[in-house]
Design an enzyme around this catalytic site. Structure first.
Site, PDB file in Angstrom:
ATOM      1  N   HIS A 121       0.866  -1.179   0.000  1.00 35.02           N
ATOM      2  CA  HIS A 121       0.000   0.000   0.000  1.00 35.02           C
ATOM      3  C   HIS A 121       0.907   1.235   0.000  1.00 35.02           C
ATOM      4  O   HIS A 121       2.008   1.189   0.537  1.00 35.02           O
ATOM      5  CB  HIS A 121      -0.839  -0.062   1.287  1.00 35.02           C
ATOM      6  CG  HIS A 121      -1.907   0.973   1.408  1.00 35.02           C
ATOM      7  ND1 HIS A 121      -1.649   2.248   1.826  1.00 35.02           N
ATOM      8  CD2 HIS A 121      -3.243   0.901   1.202  1.00 35.02           C
ATOM      9  CE1 HIS A 121      -2.789   2.924   1.864  1.00 35.02           C
ATOM     10  NE2 HIS A 121      -3.771   2.131   1.488  1.00 35.02           N
ATOM     11  N   ASP A 198       2.961  -4.285   8.079  1.00 30.54           N
ATOM     12  CA  ASP A 198       1.752  -3.489   7.866  1.00 30.54           C
ATOM     13  C   ASP A 198       0.575  -4.445   8.058  1.00 30.54           C
ATOM     14  O   ASP A 198       0.269  -5.261   7.194  1.00 30.54           O
ATOM     15  CB  ASP A 198       1.782  -2.902   6.444  1.00 30.54           C
ATOM     16  CG  ASP A 198       0.457  -2.242   6.052  1.00 30.54           C
ATOM     17  OD1 ASP A 198      -0.505  -2.310   6.845  1.00 30.54           O
ATOM     18  OD2 ASP A 198       0.391  -1.670   4.955  1.00 30.54           O
ATOM     19  N   LYS A 224     -10.831  -0.337  10.214  1.00 29.74           N
ATOM     20  CA  LYS A 224     -11.048  -1.495   9.349  1.00 29.74           C
ATOM     21  C   LYS A 224     -11.496  -2.715  10.157  1.00 29.74           C
ATOM     22  O   LYS A 224     -11.755  -3.769   9.609  1.00 29.74           O
ATOM     23  CB  LYS A 224      -9.777  -1.838   8.572  1.00 29.74           C
ATOM     24  CG  LYS A 224      -9.373  -0.761   7.554  1.00 29.74           C
ATOM     25  CD  LYS A 224      -8.192  -1.235   6.745  1.00 29.74           C
ATOM     26  CE  LYS A 224      -7.433  -0.103   6.083  1.00 29.74           C
ATOM     27  NZ  LYS A 224      -8.154   0.542   4.998  1.00 29.74           N
ATOM     28  N   CYS A 364      -4.807   2.639  -3.712  1.00 31.76           N
ATOM     29  CA  CYS A 364      -3.587   3.146  -3.054  1.00 31.76           C
ATOM     30  C   CYS A 364      -2.443   2.143  -3.205  1.00 31.76           C
ATOM     31  O   CYS A 364      -1.671   1.915  -2.272  1.00 31.76           O
ATOM     32  CB  CYS A 364      -3.831   3.461  -1.584  1.00 31.76           C
ATOM     33  SG  CYS A 364      -5.063   4.718  -1.343  1.00 31.76           S
TER      34      CYS A 364
END
Lengths: 406, 146
Positions: A121, A198, A224, A364
Site C-alpha cells: 500500500h 503493515d 477497518k 492506493c
C-alpha cells in the site's frame, strides 16, 4: 459461515440504496461499526468525558481507566508482552511513518538497504522512499510471483547484510494474498534487519500474535476492524521503542521540561504527545471485545468461505478476470477483478445503482497496478456481516453491468 | 427505477464517444503537450494541441479511464478545434458550471456536451468528467504565457 444475526448489530446495514437493500462489500476500505462501538464512544462523551493522565477528579480517573483499559485490550488482542509496547496512533499510516522517522532516521545510513514489495500500500512505500532519499539508502523491491504471492526465495535474494529494515504487508488489500510474515521475519533477523509489518488488512481478519511472529513492529488501524476512524496502533518491541526518540514533542509526552533541555515520559506515553484520541481508543477497545466475542478464527473461516464462494460463482462468468492467487487457502476475504469492456468505475456506478458498494480504482497501490498491467480494478471485500446472498447480489450486479455495456 | 438513473448518466451520445472516440491519438505537430492524472482513481490523459495565431488548429488525446472520462475528452477535443483560446477556455468554464448543476446561458450551443449534464447527479463521477477539460485549461494557460 457466521450467523446472519450478526447483521443486527450494524444499524447502517438496515437501509436501501437507490431502491435496493444495501450490500456493503467495501470493508477493506473501512468496515461498518456495530452498535456496541457506537455506544462506547457515545457513553464516553455522554458520561465520562475528561482528559487523561491529568485530572485528579473522578471524570479524569474514569477517562484514564477507560483509555488505558483499551490499551490492555489491544495488548491481549495482539499478544504483546506489555502495554508499554502498545502506542496509540491515528492509524496505520501514522504508525509506519513513526517507525520510518524515528527508528529509520536513527539507524539507516547511506548505502543501507530497505526491502519492501511491489504489492505494498502507498502507506508502506512512501515513508521508506522518503527515508531512503534522505539517507542515501537503497529501496529494494521483492519481485512477486505470477499469481501475486511472495516466494521466500525471492525474499532471501533481496535481503542482505546491508538490509536494515524489511517492511511488508501481512495481507494484500488488492490481491488478498496472505504473506508468510513469520518466515520473512526469520530471514530479516538472520541479516540483522528489523521486521516491520503493515497489519492494516490482517488485524480485522485473523488472529495476530506478535510474539509468535517475532516481528519488531506492527501497525494497524481501528476503522477497518469495526472501530472508529482516527485511531490505530503501533506495536514495537520494548527494547527498540526504549531506544527510539519520539517524533512528536509537547503536551502529554513530557517528563521534565527545562528552558533548554527536556526529558520524556516512559513508554508508551513518550510517543503520545498532546491529548490522545481518547474516544477512538475506547471505541477500538469495544471493537476488540466485539470481534473476540465472535472469535477471530471464526471470522477468518467465514471470510475464507465467502471469498471461495464468490470466486467460484465469478469464475463462471465470461470476460471476468480475478487477480491474485487462485488457491483460496492463500487469500483473505478480498476479491479483486475486472470485467472486459467495462471500466471499473463504470462497473462500480452500475453496482451502486443496484445497492452494492464496491471499491474501484488503484486502491492506493499504484506500483501493484503497474505490475498487474492495468490502471484500475474493482474490489469486493468481505467481513463478518456479509452473506452468500450478498455474493449472489454482486454476481447479479455484474451480469447487469455486462449487459448494459455490451 | 435505477436503470433510468443509469441511463441519465450513460446516454447514448456518451457511449458513442466512448466506443468511437474522436481525435484519439497523438498530434505529430504540436506545440502544447499536457499530461494529467486523477490521483484518486488513477485516470490519465495525454493531450496534444497545435495552437497557432491564438487558434486551436488541432487537438488529440490518449488516456486511460472510464467511459465518462474518455467520452468527455473526445467531446472536448471536438469542441475546441478551430476555436480561439478564449472560446476554448470559456467552454471549460461552462463545462465546470454544468458539473456544478448551474443554469447555463441558453445561447451557448453545447452540442454533444449536453449529454454529460447527467454526470452532475453523480458526484463521485464529476472528477472523471472534468479531467480532460482541466488538462486543456492548463495547456492553453501555459500557451498564454509563451
Amino acid at each position: 459461515m457466521l450467523s446472519k444475526d450478526i447483521r443486527k448489530h450494524f444499524p447502517i446495514l438496515d437501509q436501501e440504496i437507490n431502491g435496493h437493500p444495501l450490500v456493503y462489500l467495501d470493508s477493506a476500505a473501512t468496515s461498518q461499526k456495530p452498535r456496541q462501538v457506537i455506544e462506547a464512544i457515545n457513553d464516553y462523551y455522554a458520561y465520562d468525558n475528561a482528559n487523561v493522565h491529568r485530572g485528579v477528579h473522578t471524570l479524569g480517573n474514569r477517562a484514564t481507566d477507560h483509555y488505558e483499559g483499551a490499551r490492555e485490550k489491544v495488548r491481549k488482542f495482539i499478544n504483546a508482552k506489555s502495554t508499554q509496547e502498545v502506542i496509540f496512533t491515528r492509524g496505520t499510516t501514522t504508525a509506519l511513518n513513526m517507525v520510518a522517522q524515528s527508528y529509520g532516521r536513527a539507524n539507516v545510513e547511506e548505502g543501507d538497504e530497505i526491502v519492501i514489495t511491489h504489492m505494498e500500500h502507498h502507506s508502506n512505500i512512501i515513508p521508506w522512499q522518503q527515508l531512503a532519499k534522505e539517507k542515501g539508502a537503497v529501496l529494494k523491491y521483492v519481485i512477486l510471483e505470477e499469481d501475486g504471492t511472495l516466494s521466500l526465495d525471492k525474499v532471501r535474494e533481496a535481503v542482505t547484510d546491508r538490509t536494515k529494515i524489511v517492511s511488508i504487508m501481512y495481507v494484500s488489500n488488492v490481491l488478498g494474498t496472505m504473506n508468510p510474515i513469520k518466515e520473512i521475519t526469520e530471514i530479516a533477523h538472520a541479516h540483522g534487519a528489523v521486521m516491520v509489518v503493515d497489519g492494516a488488512q490482517a488485524a480485522p481478519h485473523l488472529k495476530l500474535d506478535v510474539q509468535s511472529l517475532n516481528c519488531d513492529f506492527l501497525a494497524f488501524s481501528g476503522h477497518k476492524m469495526c472501530g472508529p476512524t482516527g485511531i490505530g496502533v503501533l506495536y514495537g518491541k520494548k527494547e527498540l521503542l526504549n531506544e527510539m526518540e519520539p517524533v512528536e514533542f509537547g503536551g502529554e509526552m513530557i517528563d521534565f521540561v527545562g528552558l533548554y533541555e527536556s526529558t520524556w515520559k516512559e513508554l508508551p506515553w513518550k510517543f503520545e504527545g498532546g491529548t490522545p484520541i481518547i474516544a477512538g481508543a475506547i471505541g477500538l477497545g469495544a471493537a476488540i471485545d466485539f470481534l473476540e466475542e465472535i472469535g477471530l478464527d471464526q471470522i477468518e473461516k467465514h471470510e475464507h468461505e465467502l471469498a471461495g464462494y464468490a470466486m467460484e460463482k465469478m469464475s463462471s462468468m465470461d470476460g471476468l478476470t480475478i487477480y491474485g492467487p487462485r488457491d483460496p487457502d492463500k487469500r483473505a476475504g478480498i476479491v479483486t477483478f475486472n470485467l472486459d469492456n467495462v471500466h471499473p468505475h463504470d462497473l462500480a456506478t452500475v453496482l451502486d445503482m443496484n445497492g452494492i458498494a464496491v471499491r474501484a480504482g488503484h486502491h492506493c497501490a499504484q506500483p501493484l497496478m503497474k505490475w498487474l498491467k492495468c490502471s484500475a480494478t474493482a474490489r469486493a471485500s468481505f467481513y463478518v456481516y456479509n452473506t452468500e446472498e450478498d455474493v449472489d447480489r454482486l454476481v447479479e450486479g455484474l451480469r447487469i453491468a455486462k449487459e448494459y455495456f455490451q | 427505477m435505477p436503470t433510468n438513473k443509469l441511463d441519465q448518466l450513460y446516454r447514448s451520445v456518451i457511449m458513442d464517444h466512448y466506443k468511437n472516440p474522436r481525435n484519439k491519438g497523438v498530434l505529430e505537430e504540436n506545440n502544447i503537450t499536457i499530461d494529467m492524472n486523477n490521483p484518486t482513481c488513477g485516470d490519465v490523459i495525454h493531450l496534444t494541441l497545435n495552437v497557432e495565431d491564438g487558434i486551436v488548429q488541432d487537438a488529440k488525446f490518449e488516456g486511460e479511464g472510464c467511459s465518462i472520462s474518455m467520452a468527455s475528452a473526445s467531446m472536448m477535443t471536438q469542441m475546441i478545434k478551430n476555436k480561439d483560446i478564449d472560446t476554448a477556455v470559456k467552454y471549460a468554464q461552462v463545462f465546470s458550471d454544468i458539473m456544478l448543476g448551474k443554469e447555463i446561458d441558453e445561447s451557448i450551443d453545447l452540442g454533444d456536451l449536453e449529454a454529460l449534464s447527467g454526470v452532475a447527479k453523480f458526484p463521485a463521477r464529476i472528477k472523471c468528467a472534468t479531467l480532460a477539460w482541466k488538462a486543456m485549461e492548463k495547456g492553453l494557460g501555459s500557451e498564454d504565457e509563451q
